[in-house]
Design a protein around this motif. Structure first.
Motif, short mmCIF file in Angstrom:
data_model
loop_
_atom_site.label_atom_id
_atom_site.label_comp_id
_atom_site.label_asym_id
_atom_site.label_seq_id
_atom_site.Cartn_x
_atom_site.Cartn_y
_atom_site.Cartn_z
N GLN A 1 38.97 24.33 -47.69
CA GLN A 1 38.14 23.19 -48.05
C GLN A 1 36.84 23.60 -48.73
O GLN A 1 36.33 22.90 -49.61
CB GLN A 1 37.82 22.36 -46.79
N VAL A 2 36.30 24.73 -48.31
CA VAL A 2 34.96 25.10 -48.78
C VAL A 2 34.99 25.99 -50.01
O VAL A 2 33.99 26.13 -50.71
CB VAL A 2 34.19 25.79 -47.64
N LYS A 3 36.14 26.61 -50.32
CA LYS A 3 36.15 27.62 -51.39
C LYS A 3 35.95 27.02 -52.78
O LYS A 3 35.55 27.73 -53.70
CB LYS A 3 37.45 28.42 -51.35
N GLN A 4 36.27 25.73 -52.95
CA GLN A 4 36.01 25.05 -54.22
C GLN A 4 35.12 23.84 -53.93
O GLN A 4 35.59 22.85 -53.39
CB GLN A 4 37.32 24.57 -54.86
N THR A 5 33.84 23.97 -54.22
CA THR A 5 32.87 22.93 -53.88
C THR A 5 32.05 22.58 -55.12
O THR A 5 31.92 23.40 -56.03
CB THR A 5 31.94 23.40 -52.74
N GLN A 6 31.49 21.40 -55.11
CA GLN A 6 30.71 20.93 -56.25
C GLN A 6 29.39 20.34 -55.77
O GLN A 6 29.36 19.59 -54.79
CB GLN A 6 31.52 19.89 -57.01
N VAL A 7 28.32 20.69 -56.44
CA VAL A 7 27.00 20.13 -56.16
C VAL A 7 26.59 19.32 -57.39
O VAL A 7 26.59 19.85 -58.51
CB VAL A 7 25.97 21.24 -55.87
N GLY A 8 26.25 18.07 -57.20
CA GLY A 8 25.92 17.19 -58.31
C GLY A 8 24.42 17.07 -58.56
O GLY A 8 23.60 17.30 -57.66
N HIS B 1 32.57 28.48 -56.39
CA HIS B 1 33.86 29.07 -56.00
C HIS B 1 33.60 30.28 -55.11
O HIS B 1 32.83 31.18 -55.48
CB HIS B 1 34.66 29.50 -57.23
N LEU B 2 34.23 30.29 -53.93
CA LEU B 2 34.10 31.41 -53.00
C LEU B 2 35.38 32.23 -53.01
O LEU B 2 36.48 31.69 -53.16
CB LEU B 2 33.84 30.90 -51.58
N ASP B 3 35.22 33.54 -52.81
CA ASP B 3 36.40 34.40 -52.83
C ASP B 3 36.14 35.64 -51.99
O ASP B 3 34.99 35.95 -51.65
CB ASP B 3 36.74 34.80 -54.27
N ARG B 4 37.23 36.34 -51.69
CA ARG B 4 37.16 37.63 -51.01
C ARG B 4 37.54 38.69 -52.05
O ARG B 4 38.67 38.71 -52.52
CB ARG B 4 38.11 37.66 -49.82
N VAL B 5 36.61 39.56 -52.35
CA VAL B 5 36.82 40.54 -53.41
C VAL B 5 36.57 41.93 -52.85
O VAL B 5 35.54 42.18 -52.20
CB VAL B 5 35.88 40.27 -54.61
N ALA B 6 37.51 42.87 -53.10
CA ALA B 6 37.30 44.26 -52.70
C ALA B 6 36.13 44.85 -53.49
O ALA B 6 35.90 44.47 -54.64
CB ALA B 6 38.57 45.07 -52.96
N PRO B 7 35.39 45.79 -52.90
CA PRO B 7 34.18 46.32 -53.56
C PRO B 7 34.42 46.80 -54.98
O PRO B 7 33.62 46.57 -55.87
CB PRO B 7 33.76 47.46 -52.64
#
Length: 301
Positions: free
Chosen positions: A170-177, A278-284
Motif C-alpha cells: 500500500q505504501v510503496k506507491q504514494t502520491q502527495v498533492g 516510490h519505495l523500494d529495497r535496493v542492494a547497495p
C-alpha cells in the motif's frame, strides 16, 4: 510425524467415500497469538492436519486460512461454515459460502467479510468449519473449536493496535498533492508523509525513495519544471527532517510532461500538481546516485 501422515493417506485411500473430520480434542485445544508491526496471527493447531489461522496485515482487515502439513486436501471446492456446537441444540450452522481449495501449504483463504463473521461466530461459541468435497464423492471436514478463544482474541486485538497504518504494497506507491498550486505541504500531504516515515523507520530493508515532481501546464515550460523541482524538494526536506537519510533519496522533476489527467479544467490541473513517491529495497551495489540535480525533465528537454 511423517510415518503417521503416510499411514493416514494409506487409510483414506483404502476406505470407501465417506466423511473424515480433522479437529483437535477439546482438552488439547490451544490458540496461539503471534505478530509484529506488520502482521498479527491468531491460530489453532489441528491434530494430524496443520492449523487454522486468522491473519491480519497492516492496513487491512483479517482473513482466515488453513495451513496444511501435507497434501491431504486436494484441489476442488468447499463450503465455509460457522458451525453450531453439538452441545447447543436448536442452533443451525451459518453457511458463509462456497470457496475454492487448492493444493499446497495454504489450500484455502477466506475473504475479509467471511473472516469477520467467523470471528463473531467464535465469540458466540461457533466453530469455523471447512467442508471439502473430494472428487471421489467423499467429504473432508476441518474444524476449529471455540474453547479458550476469548482470552486469545483479546491478546490478538492488542497485537492489532500496534500494526502500522499501511503495509508495503500500500505504501510503496504514494502520491502527495499540491492542489493549491504552490510548493507548501498541506495537512493532508504531511499526514501521508508521516505514514510513509513510520513505515520506513519500522522496515529498514526499504532503503530507496524516489521522488518525482510534477506540475500542470499553467505556466511556461521552465516555470513548470522549476515548480515540480521545488515540490519534490519540499517532500525531500520533510523526509530529511524526520530522520530519513538523504543518501536514500533520489529526486527527479518533470514539469508538465506526465499529466494524470488532461489539463482542461481546474480539477484536473489540481490532480497534476503532485509528487509521486516510490519505495523500494535496493542492494547497495545497485543504488543509483542519490539526487539528480536536473532530473529526467532536464535530460530529455
Amino acid at each position: 510425524m511423517r510415518q503417521r501422515y503416510l499411514a493416514l493417506l494409506s487409510l483414506f485411500a483404502s476406505l470407501p467415500a465417506m466423511a473424515i473430520t480433522f479437529q483437535t480434542r477439546l482438552e488439547s485445544v490451544e490458540w496461539k497469538v503471534e505478530g509484529d508491526q506488520f502482521e498479527c496471527r491468531l491460530s489453532q493447531p489441528i491434530t494430524d492436519f496443520g492449523a487454522g489461522e486468522f491473519v491480519r496485515r497492516a492496513g487491512e482487515q483479517a482473513i482466515f486460512r488453513i495451513k496444511a502439513s501435507g497434501t491431504i486436501m486436494g484441489a476442488g471446492s468447499a463450503t465455509l461454515l460457522a458451525a453450531a456446537a453439538p452441545w447447543q441444540p436448536g442452533r443451525g450452522d451459518i453457511n458463509l459460502g462456497s470457496v475454492s481449495v487448492s493444493t499446497g501449504g495454504f489450500p484455502f483463504s477466506s475473504s475479509q467479510v467471511q473472516a469477520g463473521r467467523l470471528i463473531n461466530g467464535l465469540l458466540d461459541g461457533r466453530s469455523p468449519l471447512i467442508r471439502h468435497y473430494a472428487r471421489d464423492g467423499g467429504t473432508m471436514e476441518v474444524r476449529l473449536l471455540p474453547a479458550k478463544f476469548n482470552k486469545a482474541f483479546s491478546d490478538y486485538q492488542l497485537c492489532v493496535t500496534k500494526l502500522l497504518p499501511m503495509n508495503f504494497e500500500q505504501v510503496k506507491q504514494t502520491q502527495v498533492g499540491f492542489p493549491g498550486g504552490g510548493i507548501e505541504l498541506d495537512a493532508k500531504a504531511k499526514s501521508t508523509l508521516q505514514t510513509i516515515v513510520a513505515y520506513l523507520k519500522a522496515d529498514p530493508s526499504v532503503n530507496q525513495i524516489e521522488l518525482d515532481g510534477h506540475s500542470d501546464n499553467s505556466g511556461n515550460r521552465l516555470t513548470n519544471r522549476d515548480l515540480s523541482r521545488r515540490r519534490a524538494l519540499a517532500v525531500m526536506d520533510f523526509l530529511k527532517a524526520q530522520g530519513i537519510p538523504e543518501e536514500q533519496i533520489t529526486l527527479r522533476f518533470h514539469g508538465e510532461r506526465y499529466p494524470l489527467a488532461p489539463n482542461t479544467n481546474n480539477a484536473n490541473r489540481a490532480r497534476n500538481r503532485r509528487v509521486n513517491i516510490h519505495l523500494d529495497r535496493v542492494a547497495p551495489e545497485e543504488k543509483p546516485a542519490p539526487v539528480a540535480s536536473a532530473g529526467d525533465a532536464a535530460r530529455t528537454s
